[in-house]
Design a protein around this motif. Structure first.
Motif, short mmCIF file in Angstrom:
data_model
loop_
_atom_site.label_atom_id
_atom_site.label_comp_id
_atom_site.label_asym_id
_atom_site.label_seq_id
_atom_site.Cartn_x
_atom_site.Cartn_y
_atom_site.Cartn_z
N ASP A 139 0.82 -1.21 0.00
CA ASP A 139 0.00 0.00 0.00
C ASP A 139 0.85 1.26 0.00
N HIS A 141 1.48 3.31 -2.39
CA HIS A 141 1.02 4.38 -3.29
C HIS A 141 -0.27 5.00 -2.76
N SER A 142 -0.42 6.31 -2.95
CA SER A 142 -1.58 7.05 -2.44
C SER A 142 -2.66 7.24 -3.49
N ASP A 143 -2.42 6.75 -4.71
CA ASP A 143 -3.42 6.88 -5.78
C ASP A 143 -3.38 5.61 -6.62
N ALA A 144 -4.22 5.56 -7.63
CA ALA A 144 -4.37 4.35 -8.45
C ALA A 144 -3.04 3.85 -9.00
N VAL A 145 -2.83 2.56 -8.95
CA VAL A 145 -1.68 1.91 -9.59
C VAL A 145 -2.18 1.36 -10.91
N CYS A 160 5.91 -0.87 -10.29
CA CYS A 160 4.53 -0.38 -10.17
C CYS A 160 4.49 1.09 -10.57
N SER A 162 2.12 4.59 -10.75
CA SER A 162 0.95 5.09 -10.03
C SER A 162 0.59 6.51 -10.45
N ASP A 164 -0.02 8.73 -8.42
CA ASP A 164 0.53 9.67 -7.44
C ASP A 164 1.86 10.28 -7.90
N SER A 445 -3.54 -4.83 -9.13
CA SER A 445 -3.64 -3.52 -8.48
C SER A 445 -5.02 -2.93 -8.72
N GLN A 448 -7.44 2.34 -5.84
CA GLN A 448 -7.09 2.91 -4.54
C GLN A 448 -5.60 2.78 -4.23
N GLY A 449 -4.83 2.19 -5.13
CA GLY A 449 -3.39 2.06 -4.93
C GLY A 449 -2.96 0.80 -4.22
#
Length: 463
Positions: A139, A141-145, A160, A162, A164, A445, A448-449
């Motif tokens: 987890d 990443h703070s945004d979509a992967v 990965c 992302s 973010d 993925s 939500q990241g």
């Protein structure tokens, strides 16, 4: 090293292997190289067994293809591997092999093909793709992967990308699994990434109209190149034959060829497709490129290896409702039942398309099958992939993400009930899916990241 001798041997015999299927020869020798490199890291074979292995393998190959290739080495410890050098015991071992077996005209395995079933462990398609064990959850990443990719020759390294603005490199097989590095250079969402064939470089692209090249070992940015049209770059892909060439697609609808060493775009290496370029795929020869855009179009281009110029060949529309083509995957062979080259396409019209490819005709596509997948919104960049290992059982499997938060395993040879497995670990729209090369780990993925690492379910041993 004996692994190098084995690879040289396989390379010499590769010209005789499946003469009507050059793509299979390329795939075979690349997979053989991966296995030998992995074996070299954990070599526990005694020297005498190494020599015996090389001698017997050479004899098997010469007997199989009815040729006599000189494999005499200059090494003092090497021995002749011609068929005549075998003693009677070894000749008896070779004679146990069927001499008249024709690989290309061999029958398709059926439910009664016990030898083929034994090769893959006598397990069904559902059992073989029972990736129900959650190995680890990331987890960072703070945004979509939006994209995941395993390294080509390392089954544990995962990259990965992302929204973010960062990339991460994970090692999924350490104890515990860890994040090796967070790569920061882009100023906007990272839309794509790819590993070079040697796994030394990672290329990434972003909404900020730049392409970055990263040292995959030292985890530092080596070069940052701007898009020639200063447009958001939505996808990037290394040429599999020449890793000095990176192919990119941007929001302005251009496919561009970038020289990695110079950071320059060669003359003739830009082609206008139209729409927004969301996906790319390249065949093993590196000469045919398929491009998917947000207008439901797939276009094939021919790349001239001498000057890196692009020529348009064919264009098809996958859906009259103009759903975006969010992912393209190419495969030379899927299984013994599906020997033609195939192209897999996610279309934001609730369909997953499988096309047969005619590479002799500039990459023209012929629809083989369509599968229903929850995918209605073009902004959800759903991905799919072929399972990396060719199967000897009936059926051929692909994996796709979905807007219903599930990940589906689809047997593309079935006429009905084609979903052989469904993973339900995510709580929102799933995006990225990727296998490591030996098919022991699957990574997925979501928006939500969250990244979930799945391992194959252990089969129960018979009592």
């Amino acid at each position: 090293m004996w692994q190098q001798q084995a690879f040289v041997m396989d390379s010499k015999f590769n010209a005789y292997r499946t003469s009507n299927h050059p793509n299979f020869r390329t795939l075979y020798i690349r997979r053989r190289s991966q296995l030998l490199r992995e074996k070299s890291k954990q070599d526990d074979m005694i020297p005498g067994m190494r020599r015996k292995y090389l001698r017997i393998r050479s004899a098997i190959l010469q007997n199989r293809y009815n040729v006599n290739v000189d494999m005499q080495s200059n090494s003092a410890c090497s021995q002749s591997t011609s068929l005549m050098s075998l003693n009677k015991d070894k000749q008896f071992e070779i004679d146990l092999l069927p001499r008249k077996y024709d690989f290309l005209s061999s029958p398709i395995p059926t439910t009664h093909a016990q030898a083929s079933k034994a090769i893959v462990g006598n397990s069904t398609m559902e059992e073989n793709y029972a990736f129900n064990n959650v190995h680890h959850i990331y987890d960072q990443h703070s945004d979509a992967v939006t994209m995941l990719k395993f390294a080509n020759n390392d089954k544990s390294k995962l990259c990965c990308a992302s929204n973010d603005g960062t990339l991460s490199i994970c090692d999924v097989l350490t104890s515990p699994p860890c994040v090796k590095a967070i790569l920061r250079c882009h100023t906007g969402p990272v839309t794509g990434c790819d590993w070079s064939a040697s796994d030394e470089l990672i290329a990434s692209c972003s909404i900020d109209a730049t392409i970055c090249f990263w040292d995959a070992i030292r985890h530092c940015c080596l070069r940052c190149v701007s898009d020639p049209f200063y447009s958001s770059v939505l996808v990037c892909l290394f040429n599999p034959i020449n890793n000095n060439i990176l192919i990119t697609g941007n929001k302005a609808g251009f496919v561009c060829v970038l020289n990695v060493s110079t950071g320059m775009y060669p003359k003739g290496g830009k082609h206008k497709i139209g729409g927004q370029i969301l996906s790319l795929a390249v065949n093993n020869s590196g000469q045919i490129i398929w491009v998917g855009n947000d207008k439901s179009e797939i276009v094939s281009l021919k790349l001239n290896s001498s000057d890196s110029s692009l020529t348009k060949c064919h264009r098809i529309v996958t859906s009259p409702n103009r759903g975006a083509i969010t992912c393209l995957s190419w495969r030379s062979w899927i299984s013994r039942e599906a020997r033609d080259p195939m192209l897999l396409a996610n279309c934001a019209n609730n369909i997953l398309c499988l096309y047969r490819v005619s590479e002799n005709d500039g990459g023209s596509l012929y629809l083989k099958k369509k599968f229903l997948v929850h995918h209605a919104l073009s902004e959800n960049l759903l991905r799919s992939t072929f399972c990396p290992i060719m199967s000897f059982r009936q059926g051929a499997c692909v994996v796709t993400s979905s807007e219903d938060s599930c990940v589906y395993f689809v047997d593309v040879e079935r006429e009905s009930n084609y979903a052989v497995n469904k993973l339900q670990g995510h709580a929102c729209v799933t995006l990225g899916v990727t296998f490591n090369y030996d098919e022991t780990i699957l990574a997925t993925s979501d928006v939500q990241g969250i990244i979930i690492i799945w391992s194959r379910q252990c089969q129960k041993q018979p009592l």
